[in-house]
Design an enzyme around this catalytic site. Structure first.
Site, mmCIF file in Angstrom:
data_model
loop_
_atom_site.group_PDB
_atom_site.id
_atom_site.type_symbol
_atom_site.label_atom_id
_atom_site.label_comp_id
_atom_site.label_asym_id
_atom_site.label_seq_id
_atom_site.Cartn_x
_atom_site.Cartn_y
_atom_site.Cartn_z
ATOM 1 N N HIS A 44 36.473 12.980 45.199
ATOM 2 C CA HIS A 44 36.792 14.324 44.739
ATOM 3 C C HIS A 44 35.780 14.838 43.725
ATOM 4 C CE1 HIS A 44 41.196 14.820 46.172
ATOM 5 N NE2 HIS A 44 40.510 14.044 46.998
ATOM 6 N N HIS B 142 40.841 6.728 54.321
ATOM 7 C CA HIS B 142 42.268 6.493 54.533
ATOM 8 C C HIS B 142 42.571 5.073 54.991
ATOM 9 C CE1 HIS B 142 43.181 11.075 54.952
ATOM 10 N NE2 HIS B 142 42.709 10.739 53.763
#
EC number: 1.11.1.21
Length: 736
Positions: A101, A264
């Site tokens: 991020h 993920h």
């Protein structure tokens, strides 16, 4: 003594400054909301930086015990803290998300965003909904930052922590380059969108066309909505959003699949309960929270009770181990739409086998079902993504390598050329997205430089042509992601040689002359150096013709890139749709020409005075696109005078608007039209701040100052991408 938070506290009679945005004082912006914002040109100056002026981060980084730092980070991964316990006893997934991020705000449209300045520490990023609870990750890193101090920036530390996290869980990385230098307040130049509410989406028009230069789909998101477009759980529609968003980050389909699946493979999403239990974000939190936000009243407010995205669960049965189970579950099961305890859309496997249950975040003996997001299922139901995902599923080593390469690109894309990378883990391999440039193996003496300048000035090329070409080459530089610039001479190559703003036919003529000169020289000199040297020689001649004998500092060492080293599609985003320095604008936009000029100046790293002196100088040097007369307020084109400013502020003239955004400069007494101008020209007389600079350079006693300042600003642009030299060396003082 009364509590300071009580509303009946006495009003302070001595507080006369505006110290918060909630002040009842009326500001200039309140009176004149459309006032030009020049503040973005004066960010990150010495006043906000606590380091000593001589501080050099690159030198400090070289003193770092890099391997000891990595070992401390590795230990941190499994040292769970009671105040924010690690899911599964491992902080790795949290640090991967933090690093992702940090870097993931980058967008190719203007090169802004990304992780190279450590701005995840500041608003708005520190309080974006998509960054919920990453404040905890940075606090977990603080003891290590405290220990290593100035030798490692927050920007570098956040990315390196992500690398170590991947490695500590068995994942592959291909290296790390340091060199990201922290800023000390938010980057106010970045346009994150026009929405006034978190997660609002007002950035689309037509057939879901995303506003430029934005990449994220909603205000406060890094990428896309994991529940689907506008919260609608449609995997195929989500794939469209994913493809466009990741494309605007410079990622192709294969890199996109690798990053989503690789990211993920680790960790879990958090949606243990309703979002109503979650407190305000860091910037809105009470003072006693000390910068921590999203404090939750649900259960313990942490661990298995954490609320972040609202989606709940791990993707795989092995959330702290690199393996291929993400693809296995994605393809082996059918998935049924459901909702998390927080009410968010997610998908659960049909007829899940017991061995594919995931561990509870706190107790490995407790098993819970895994989940997939709508955006995960996009990798299965979009035809192109499905081909790639299935290939990765069937070829685990290829997937591991693709993820490692895509991760390196994600975390380094905004750093510019490889010459900026620091540390012992910089990969030897060059990647085309780094815009590689061959190194040069020649040096030039002062005498040789003078001989080459004489050849260029005697070549038949005009001052205007030499200045235009040098500016066109160097002004592609973007300080945001350190791309572009004169080094590499990519102005010779597609796509730059064909850009409208570069006047392709005239450019080809100038480049042909430079190639002839290059062949005639007794030693190999790059076209990149010749272009800059030609511009510098022209500026010197123009200054001499104005009565000032000057030397424009020149440092050789630029290389010539090849077409094979140049990604045409990637470089196409650097094409200027407006360049006020050349009085060029491709078409009419909703934003005014003067605002586009300031945006261009900010990307070049210029201050307002530097922008001002460059526009004034380039106008009289005849650098306008297609020799347009607008703003050329002089009868001595090609001579470096302050005539632009003298005539701009002369009250003997009036300015009359005509058609097409053009203005006529008329003699007040006779009505004679002396010159024409654009809004870019007139703003230097209309805006009170810019007019103060224009008047300064119009003064009789500042003619020499104008020449010196123009040269310093010119050299700054010419050397903007010369990361191999010290900036202070490139900006040596000009002797007149």
């Amino acid at each position: 003594m009364k509590n300071q938070n009580q509303h009946n506290t006495s009003k302070c009679p001595y507080h006369g400054s505006v110290t918060s945005y909630n002040s009842n004082r009326t500001t200039n912006k309140d009176w004149w909301p459309n006032q030009l914002n020049l503040s973005i040109l004066h960010q990150h100056d010495r006043k906000t930086n606590p380091h000593d002026e001589e501080f050099n981060y690159a030198e400090e980084f070289q003193k770092l015990d890099y391997w000891a730092l990595k070992e401390d980070l590795r230990k941190l991964m499994t040292e769970s803290q009671d105040w924010w316990p690690a899911d599964y006893g491992h902080y790795g997934p949290l640090f991967i998300r933090m690093a992702w991020h940090s870097a993931g705000t980058y967008r190719i449209g203007d090169g802004r965003g990304g992780g190279s300045t450590g701005t995840q520490r500041f608003a708005p990023l520190n309080s974006w909904p998509d960054n919920a609870n990453l404040d905890k990750a940075r606090r977990l890193l603080w003891p290590i930052k405290k220990k290593y101090g100035n030798k490692i920036s927050w920007a570098d530390l956040m990315i390196l922590a992500g690398n170590v996290a991947i490695e500590s869980m068995g994942g592959k990385t291909i290296g790390f380059g340091g060199g990201r230098e922290d800023v000390w307040h938010p980057e106010e130049d970045i346009y994150w969108g026009a929405e006034k509410e978190w997660l609002a989406s007002e950035r689309y028009s037509g057939d879901r066309e995303l506003e430029n230069p934005l990449a994220a789909v909603q205000m406060g998101l890094i990428y896309v909505n994991p529940e689907g477009p506008d919260g609608k759980p449609d995997p195929v529609a989500a794939a469209r959003d994913i493809r466009e968003t990741f494309r605007r980050m410079g990622m192709n389909d294969e890199e996109t699949v690798a990053l989503i699946a690789g990211g993920h493979t680790f960790g879990k999403a958090h949606g243990a309960g309703p979002a109503s239990h979650v407190g305000p974000e860091p910037e809105a939190a009470p003072i006693e929270a000390q910068g921590l936000g999203w404090i939750s009243s649900y259960g313990k407010g942490k661990g298995r009770d954490t609320i972040t995205s609202g989606i709940e669960g791990a993707w795989t049965p092995t959330p702290t181990q690199w393996d291929n189970s993400y693809f296995r579950l994605l393809f082996e099961y059918e998935w049924k739409l459901t909702k998390s305890p927080a009410g968010a859309y997610q998908w659960e496997a049909v007829n899940l086998r017991e061995e594919d249950l995931a561990p509870d975040a706190e107790d490995p003996n407790v098993k819970v079902p895994p989940m997939m997001m709508t955006t995960d299922l996009a990798l299965r139901f979009d035809p192109e993504y499905e081909k790639i995902a299935r290939r990765f599923y069937e070829n685990p080593e290829e997937f591991a390598d693709a993820f490692a390469r895509a991760w390196f690109k994600l975390t380094h894309r905004d750093m510019g050329p490889k010459t900026r990378y620091l540390g012992p883990e910089v990969p030897k391999e060059d990647f085309i997205w780094q815009d590689p440039i061959p190194t040069v193996d020649y040096e030039l003496s002062d005498a040789e430089i003078e001989e080459i300048k004489a050849k260029i000035l005697n070549s038949g090329l005009t001052v205007s042509e030499l200045v235009k070409t040098a500016w066109a080459s160097a002004s592609t530089f973007r300080n945001s992601d350190k791309r572009g610039g004169a080094n590499g001479a990519r102005i010779r190559l597609a796509p730059q040689k064909d850009w409208e703003v570069n006047e392709p036919e005239r450019l080809a003529k100038v480049l042909s002359v430079y190639e002839d000169i290059q062949r005639e020289l007794p030693k190999k000199v790059s076209i990149a150096d010749l272009i800059v040297l030609g511009g510098s020689a022209a500026v010197e001649k123009a200054a001499r013709d104005a009565g000032f004998d000057v030397k424009v500092p020149f440092i050789p060492g630029r290389g010539d890139a090849t077409q094979e080293q140049t990604d045409v599609e990637s470089f196409s985003v650097l094409e200027p749709f407006a360049d006020g320095f050349r009085n060029y604008q491709k078409k009419e936009y909703s934003v005014g020409p003067e605002e586009l000029l300031i945006d261009k100046a900010q990307l070049l790293g210029l201050t307002a005075p530097e922008m001002t002196v460059l526009v004034g100088g380039l106008r009289v040097l005849g650098a306008n696109y297609r020799d347009l007369p607008h703003g050329v307020f002089t009868d001595r084109i090609g001579v470096l005078t302050n005539d632009f400013f003298v005539n701009l502020v002369d009250m003997n003239y009036e300015w009359v608007p005509t058609e097409g955004g053009i203005y006529e400069i008329r003699d007040r007494q006779t009505g004679e039209v002396r010159w024409t101008a654009t809004r870019v020209d007139l703003i230097f007389g209309a805006n009170s701040i810019l007019r103060s600079y224009a008047e300064f350079y119009a003064q009789d006693d500042n003619r020499e100052k104008f020449v010196r300042d123009f040269i310093n600003a010119w050299v700054k642009v010419m050397n903007a991408d010369r990361f191999d030299i010290h900036l202070k060396q490139a900006k040596e003082s000009v002797t007149v």
